[in-house]
Scaffold this motif. Structure first.
Motif, PDB file in Angstrom:
ATOM      1  N   LEU A 181       0.843  -1.187   0.000  1.00 58.22           N
ATOM      2  CA  LEU A 181       0.000   0.000   0.000  1.00 58.22           C
ATOM      3  C   LEU A 181       0.884   1.244   0.000  1.00 58.22           C
ATOM      4  O   LEU A 181       1.712   1.416   0.899  1.00 58.22           O
ATOM      5  CB  LEU A 181      -0.906  -0.026   1.233  1.00 58.22           C
ATOM      6  N   THR A 182       0.692   2.103  -0.996  1.00 59.21           N
ATOM      7  CA  THR A 182       1.539   3.306  -1.106  1.00 59.21           C
ATOM      8  C   THR A 182       0.749   4.597  -0.987  1.00 59.21           C
ATOM      9  O   THR A 182       1.348   5.659  -0.760  1.00 59.21           O
ATOM     10  CB  THR A 182       2.287   3.309  -2.454  1.00 59.21           C
ATOM     11  N   ASP A 183      -0.575   4.535  -1.128  1.00 57.81           N
ATOM     12  CA  ASP A 183      -1.378   5.745  -1.073  1.00 57.81           C
ATOM     13  C   ASP A 183      -1.593   6.175   0.371  1.00 57.81           C
ATOM     14  O   ASP A 183      -2.206   5.454   1.173  1.00 57.81           O
ATOM     15  CB  ASP A 183      -2.727   5.509  -1.753  1.00 57.81           C
ATOM     16  N   GLU A 184      -1.105   7.356   0.705  1.00 56.27           N
ATOM     17  CA  GLU A 184      -1.118   7.812   2.089  1.00 56.27           C
ATOM     18  C   GLU A 184      -2.531   8.041   2.616  1.00 56.27           C
ATOM     19  O   GLU A 184      -2.861   7.641   3.735  1.00 56.27           O
ATOM     20  CB  GLU A 184      -0.303   9.099   2.218  1.00 56.27           C
ATOM     21  N   ALA A 185      -3.391   8.647   1.830  1.00 54.03           N
ATOM     22  CA  ALA A 185      -4.760   8.934   2.277  1.00 54.03           C
ATOM     23  C   ALA A 185      -5.528   7.650   2.567  1.00 54.03           C
ATOM     24  O   ALA A 185      -6.239   7.541   3.577  1.00 54.03           O
ATOM     25  CB  ALA A 185      -5.490   9.767   1.223  1.00 54.03           C
ATOM     26  N   THR A 186      -5.364   6.667   1.699  1.00 55.38           N
ATOM     27  CA  THR A 186      -6.021   5.372   1.920  1.00 55.38           C
ATOM     28  C   THR A 186      -5.498   4.719   3.186  1.00 55.38           C
ATOM     29  O   THR A 186      -6.271   4.179   3.993  1.00 55.38           O
ATOM     30  CB  THR A 186      -5.780   4.444   0.712  1.00 55.38           C
ATOM     31  N   ALA A 187      -4.187   4.770   3.373  1.00 56.13           N
ATOM     32  CA  ALA A 187      -3.576   4.144   4.550  1.00 56.13           C
ATOM     33  C   ALA A 187      -4.068   4.799   5.833  1.00 56.13           C
ATOM     34  O   ALA A 187      -4.346   4.113   6.830  1.00 56.13           O
ATOM     35  CB  ALA A 187      -2.054   4.226   4.456  1.00 56.13           C
ATOM     36  N   ILE A 188      -4.199   6.114   5.831  1.00 57.57           N
ATOM     37  CA  ILE A 188      -4.668   6.825   7.027  1.00 57.57           C
ATOM     38  C   ILE A 188      -6.078   6.386   7.387  1.00 57.57           C
ATOM     39  O   ILE A 188      -6.374   6.061   8.543  1.00 57.57           O
ATOM     40  CB  ILE A 188      -4.613   8.346   6.801  1.00 57.57           C
ATOM     41  N   THR A 189      -6.958   6.353   6.399  1.00 56.68           N
ATOM     42  CA  THR A 189      -8.350   5.958   6.644  1.00 56.68           C
ATOM     43  C   THR A 189      -8.443   4.530   7.153  1.00 56.68           C
ATOM     44  O   THR A 189      -9.166   4.235   8.116  1.00 56.68           O
ATOM     45  CB  THR A 189      -9.178   6.116   5.349  1.00 56.68           C
ATOM     46  N   GLU A 190      -7.735   3.623   6.504  1.00 60.03           N
ATOM     47  CA  GLU A 190      -7.777   2.215   6.904  1.00 60.03           C
ATOM     48  C   GLU A 190      -7.200   2.024   8.303  1.00 60.03           C
ATOM     49  O   GLU A 190      -7.740   1.259   9.110  1.00 60.03           O
ATOM     50  CB  GLU A 190      -7.015   1.355   5.886  1.00 60.03           C
ATOM     51  N   LEU A 191      -6.110   2.736   8.608  1.00 57.01           N
ATOM     52  CA  LEU A 191      -5.482   2.580   9.922  1.00 57.01           C
ATOM     53  C   LEU A 191      -6.394   3.113  11.023  1.00 57.01           C
ATOM     54  O   LEU A 191      -6.517   2.499  12.098  1.00 57.01           O
ATOM     55  CB  LEU A 191      -4.130   3.290   9.952  1.00 57.01           C
ATOM     56  N   GLN A 192      -7.034   4.224  10.797  1.00 57.18           N
ATOM     57  CA  GLN A 192      -7.959   4.755  11.800  1.00 57.18           C
ATOM     58  C   GLN A 192      -9.075   3.757  12.101  1.00 57.18           C
ATOM     59  O   GLN A 192      -9.433   3.545  13.267  1.00 57.18           O
ATOM     60  CB  GLN A 192      -8.550   6.080  11.318  1.00 57.18           C
ATOM     61  N   THR A 193      -9.600   3.127  11.067  1.00 60.12           N
ATOM     62  CA  THR A 193     -10.657   2.127  11.244  1.00 60.12           C
ATOM     63  C   THR A 193     -10.139   0.917  12.009  1.00 60.12           C
ATOM     64  O   THR A 193     -10.795   0.416  12.934  1.00 60.12           O
ATOM     65  CB  THR A 193     -11.213   1.687   9.878  1.00 60.12           C
ATOM     66  N   LEU A 194      -8.941   0.459  11.659  1.00 59.67           N
ATOM     67  CA  LEU A 194      -8.353  -0.706  12.339  1.00 59.67           C
ATOM     68  C   LEU A 194      -8.102  -0.430  13.815  1.00 59.67           C
ATOM     69  O   LEU A 194      -8.326  -1.289  14.669  1.00 59.67           O
ATOM     70  CB  LEU A 194      -7.047  -1.107  11.639  1.00 59.67           C
ATOM     71  N   TRP A 196      -2.206  -6.022   8.650  1.00 59.29           N
ATOM     72  CA  TRP A 196      -2.334  -4.875   7.740  1.00 59.29           C
ATOM     73  C   TRP A 196      -1.017  -4.124   7.630  1.00 59.29           C
ATOM     74  O   TRP A 196      -0.660  -3.636   6.542  1.00 59.29           O
ATOM     75  CB  TRP A 196      -3.432  -3.952   8.250  1.00 59.29           C
ATOM     76  N   THR A 197      -0.261  -4.014   8.726  1.00 59.21           N
ATOM     77  CA  THR A 197       0.996  -3.260   8.676  1.00 59.21           C
ATOM     78  C   THR A 197       2.008  -3.891   7.726  1.00 59.21           C
ATOM     79  O   THR A 197       2.921  -3.203   7.264  1.00 59.21           O
ATOM     80  CB  THR A 197       1.633  -3.117  10.075  1.00 59.21           C
ATOM     81  N   PHE A 198       1.870  -5.187   7.444  1.00 63.11           N
ATOM     82  CA  PHE A 198       2.789  -5.822   6.491  1.00 63.11           C
ATOM     83  C   PHE A 198       2.397  -5.546   5.045  1.00 63.11           C
ATOM     84  O   PHE A 198       3.044  -6.034   4.122  1.00 63.11           O
ATOM     85  CB  PHE A 198       2.875  -7.327   6.770  1.00 63.11           C
ATOM     86  N   ARG A 199       1.341  -4.737   4.852  1.00 68.69           N
ATOM     87  CA  ARG A 199       0.983  -4.238   3.522  1.00 68.69           C
ATOM     88  C   ARG A 199       1.547  -2.849   3.279  1.00 68.69           C
ATOM     89  O   ARG A 199       1.471  -2.326   2.167  1.00 68.69           O
ATOM     90  CB  ARG A 199      -0.541  -4.193   3.355  1.00 68.69           C
ATOM     91  N   LEU A 200       2.065  -2.210   4.323  1.00 71.62           N
ATOM     92  CA  LEU A 200       2.527  -0.827   4.208  1.00 71.62           C
ATOM     93  C   LEU A 200       3.854  -0.729   3.468  1.00 71.62           C
ATOM     94  O   LEU A 200       4.784  -1.494   3.744  1.00 71.62           O
ATOM     95  CB  LEU A 200       2.694  -0.202   5.588  1.00 71.62           C
ATOM     96  N   SER A 201       3.959   0.239   2.588  1.00 72.75           N
ATOM     97  CA  SER A 201       5.265   0.503   1.972  1.00 72.75           C
ATOM     98  C   SER A 201       6.196   1.093   3.023  1.00 72.75           C
ATOM     99  O   SER A 201       5.755   1.713   4.002  1.00 72.75           O
ATOM    100  CB  SER A 201       5.111   1.484   0.809  1.00 72.75           C
ATOM    101  N   GLY A 202       7.476   0.907   2.821  1.00 75.59           N
ATOM    102  CA  GLY A 202       8.455   1.393   3.786  1.00 75.59           C
ATOM    103  C   GLY A 202       8.372   2.883   4.019  1.00 75.59           C
ATOM    104  O   GLY A 202       8.566   3.370   5.138  1.00 75.59           O
ATOM    105  N   GLU A 203       8.027   3.652   2.957  1.00 74.85           N
ATOM    106  CA  GLU A 203       7.974   5.107   3.077  1.00 74.85           C
ATOM    107  C   GLU A 203       6.857   5.558   4.006  1.00 74.85           C
ATOM    108  O   GLU A 203       6.925   6.640   4.605  1.00 74.85           O
ATOM    109  CB  GLU A 203       7.786   5.744   1.692  1.00 74.85           C
ATOM    110  N   LEU A 204       5.804   4.757   4.141  1.00 78.88           N
ATOM    111  CA  LEU A 204       4.713   5.131   5.032  1.00 78.88           C
ATOM    112  C   LEU A 204       5.037   4.839   6.495  1.00 78.88           C
ATOM    113  O   LEU A 204       4.426   5.405   7.399  1.00 78.88           O
ATOM    114  CB  LEU A 204       3.426   4.402   4.633  1.00 78.88           C
ATOM    115  N   CYS A 205       5.987   3.936   6.746  1.00 80.64           N
ATOM    116  CA  CYS A 205       6.426   3.655   8.112  1.00 80.64           C
ATOM    117  C   CYS A 205       7.528   4.609   8.553  1.00 80.64           C
ATOM    118  O   CYS A 205       7.485   5.164   9.648  1.00 80.64           O
ATOM    119  CB  CYS A 205       6.939   2.212   8.216  1.00 80.64           C
ATOM    120  N   LEU A 206       8.498   4.783   7.697  1.00 79.02           N
ATOM    121  CA  LEU A 206       9.682   5.576   8.043  1.00 79.02           C
ATOM    122  C   LEU A 206       9.934   6.555   6.909  1.00 79.02           C
ATOM    123  O   LEU A 206      10.385   6.174   5.828  1.00 79.02           O
ATOM    124  CB  LEU A 206      10.885   4.648   8.247  1.00 79.02           C
ATOM    125  N   GLN A 207       9.611   7.806   7.149  1.00 80.35           N
ATOM    126  CA  GLN A 207       9.746   8.823   6.108  1.00 80.35           C
ATOM    127  C   GLN A 207      10.848   9.793   6.514  1.00 80.35           C
ATOM    128  O   GLN A 207      10.678  10.610   7.418  1.00 80.35           O
ATOM    129  CB  GLN A 207       8.426   9.552   5.911  1.00 80.35           C
TER     130      GLN A 207
END
Length: 601
Positions: A205-218, A462-473
């Motif tokens: 997952l590379t899209d930041e907006a999508t990741a934010i929404t999904e993470l808030q729900t999780l 779900w966190t194992f779907r995150l691109s590295g840039e979304l974890c450590l920027q």
């Protein structure tokens, strides 16, 4: 909450039932009188499991006793024992099951919140959720040299080892199977099955907006699962003022739960964290209790902490967390924490490892492998073996390589990218074998159910779907978590730089605990134990053990040894030899320092 934390002890296999029952009863008779054992007959089992040949009616026998339980436990099909750190027994963290094909199963969930131990005596498997419950089953309790070596490298004993010969731990995320031969009345060697593996998703997952929404729900879903059984009683949250614990507190408040926060205050000696906890508590409008941590309170709680932990855990934070649990237990039975956030979202400790991994890729012929570099992040006694151990032990560990205990966790096939591989390793090692089991043990010792919302399987996967840039920027760790919660907390809490808990071990050891070092690490006792060199404590305080053991590492290394020695005397109940005065700790610290200056001039 209608029940209280408990443990269990049981056996399964082929043997003389009368003798096994007598041994089980003798263990129970020697327990603390405030514990109330309950027999497994109180549970409801499927009729198929209670047929001929299972419960003492044929050759095979088994029994389970719950210890410290108040009331009956719900059981899933075929389970004869289960335990949960959170008290949510519909999803146990460790379990014992029977199958109709003469098979015993011991299992644990992947976060490692509750340990599970076993030993084989003849053709009988004894199992327990606490190591101390198995010690009376053994004819002799002997220290495991591999377990000791693992502890000295990591500050915890790596599974499946324990610090006791012949007793083993079930590894988190696995099940052990024992198949029996009814005709021969014997047990086969156990088979291990991996029931969950932290694995990098093929599509990231590379899209930041999508990741934010999904993470808030999780995050909201996770907290919902962790509060589903709560009525109107208040719960506690351990609040350091760091991001993870603050997020948990915010989620609880948003969910409408009555929350009380608890934080540690080290005074002038440590890095002050409580001002940040105060800021979060004021922002969320929840009461905050500060627990003062002084040398005297640490000294008084040290042995109770060692006994409560059951296994030796050498991190300096354990005793302060014992004091925190003690305080919280006066007002609540359920405590929440932020443990697991660093493992899920690539906390600050990953930065130097990523740099090392990049360097190793560009310099494959370098002197140190990446796995050796990872080993060094534990900052313990690995690499100092010849200076630490007496010759007999040193000879026994020559064929032991601590890197071997890291191989599965750093499996490149499961996680090809470096950041996910480090996260997997942190979940399997520092999380499942250290942070989570010790948190549960300290909570249970005070009658607390322990809930860690970051230890949530849908969230973790779900966190194992995150691109590295979304974890450590860039220099910003946990980037996506911070973006997801930035409107839930003050910005200075969300975006401040991470720091570890400032437990002032070196200051305590070189000042307040100076004379105690001569008792806890007495040379004559160490000589009689025949493991560590007798004068290792003096070597450490004089800076002679190694160049890397300076500053805060002095206190951390001394503490590692202190906890091991106290574990031997107060859990293993070894008799101590007479103490000697052959050490510098009987002098006043300033006098010793003056003597050292004169001696070296």
């Amino acid at each position: 909450m209608d029940n209280i934390p408990h443990h269990f002890l049981g056996y399964w296999g082929y043997g003389a039932q009368q003798e096994l029952e007598a041994l089980l009863n003798s263990v129970l008779e020697n327990l603390s009188p405030n514990l109330s054992p309950k027999r497994e007959e109180a549970l409801n089992f499927p009729p198929s499991l209670l047929g001929k040949g299972v419960r003492g009616l044929g050759l095979k026998i088994w029994n389970v006793v719950y210890i410290g339980i108040d009331g009956n436990l719900p059981s899933q099909q075929n389970q004869i024992a289960a335990i949960s750190a959170s008290g949510l027994l519909t999803s146990p963290d460790a379990w014992v099951s029977l199958q109709e094909n003469n098979c015993l199963i011991l299992g644990r969930e992947p976060f490692g919140k509750v340990p599970l131990y076993w030993t084989q005596q003849g053709q009988v498997i004894w199992f327990a959720s606490q190591l101390q419950l198995l010690l009376p089953i053994l004819q002799h309790s002997e220290v495991s040299i591999p377990g000791l070596y693992g502890y000295s490298c990591f500050s915890y004993v790596p599974t499946p080892l324990t610090p006791i010969n012949g007793v083993f731990a079930v590894t988190a995320g696995t099940e052990l199977f024992w198949q029996s031969d009814c005709q021969l009345g014997s047990l086969r060697s156990p088979e291990s099955k991996n029931i969950h593996s932290w694995r990098e998703a093929p599509e990231q997952l590379t899209d930041e907006a999508t990741a934010i929404t999904e993470l808030q729900t999780l995050l909201k879903d996770s907290i919902g699962r962790h509060i589903c059984d709560l009525k109107d009683e208040p719960v506690g949250v351990f609040l350091s003022g760091g991001l993870d614990s603050s997020v948990v507190a915010a989620l609880l408040v948003k969910a409408g739960v009555k929350v009380r926060a608890y934080t540690l205050d080290f005074g002038d000696a440590g890095i002050p964290e409580y001002p940040y906890a105060e800021q979060v508590a004021q922002f969320l409008k929840i009461p905050l209790s500060k627990v003062a941590v002084t040398p005297n309170s640490i000294k008084n709680a040290l042995i109770p902490t060692v006994q409560a932990l059951d296994l030796p855990f050498g991190d300096g934070v354990c005793v302060p967390l014992y004091l925190l649990s003690q305080r919280a237990s006066q007002e609540t039975q359920v405590i929440f924490n932020g443990e697991g956030g660093d493992q899920l979202f690539a906390g600050w400790t990953n930065k130097p490892l990523i740099a090392a991994g990049v360097y190793q890729a560009e310099n494959p012929a370098g002197q140190e492998t990446f796995i050796q570099q990872y080993l060094r992040t534990f900052h313990r006694l690995g690499g100092y073996e010849s200076q630490v151990y007496q010759p007999e032990v040193y000879a026994q560990i020559q064929n032991l390589h601590p890197e071997d205990w890291l191989l599965a966790a750093l499996d490149q096939d499961e996680c090809p990218s470096l950041l996910h591989r480090l996260r997997r390793a942190s979940l399997m090692l520092k999380g499942a074998q250290n942070i989570h089991p010790r948190a549960t043990a300290l909570g249970f010792a005070h009658g607390l159910w322990v809930r860690s919302p970051f230890c949530d399987l849908p969230l973790a996967e779900w966190t194992f779907r995150l691109s590295g840039e979304l974890c450590l920027q860039g220099a910003c760790e946990k980037y996506i978590l911070k973006r997801a919660v930035e409107n839930w907390l003050p910005p200075e809490i969300v975006w401040r730089q991470k720091r570890g808990m400032g437990v002032p071990l070196t200051s305590w050891c070189l000042n307040d605990f100076w004379h105690q070092l001569g008792i806890w690490l007495n040379p004559e006792i160490l000589r009689a134990n025949n493991h560590f060199y007798p004068h290792i404590a003096a070597q450490i305080v004089e800076g002679k053990l190694g160049a890397a053991i300076q500053g805060r590492r002095i206190g951390e290394t001394l503490w590692l040894l202190i906890i091991w020695q106290l574990w031997r005397s107060h859990v293993l109940n070894e008799e101590l030899s007479k103490q000697s005065w052959d050490h510098p700790f009987w002098l006043h610290p300033w006098l010793w320092r003056k003597y050292k200056i004169i001696r070296n001039s």
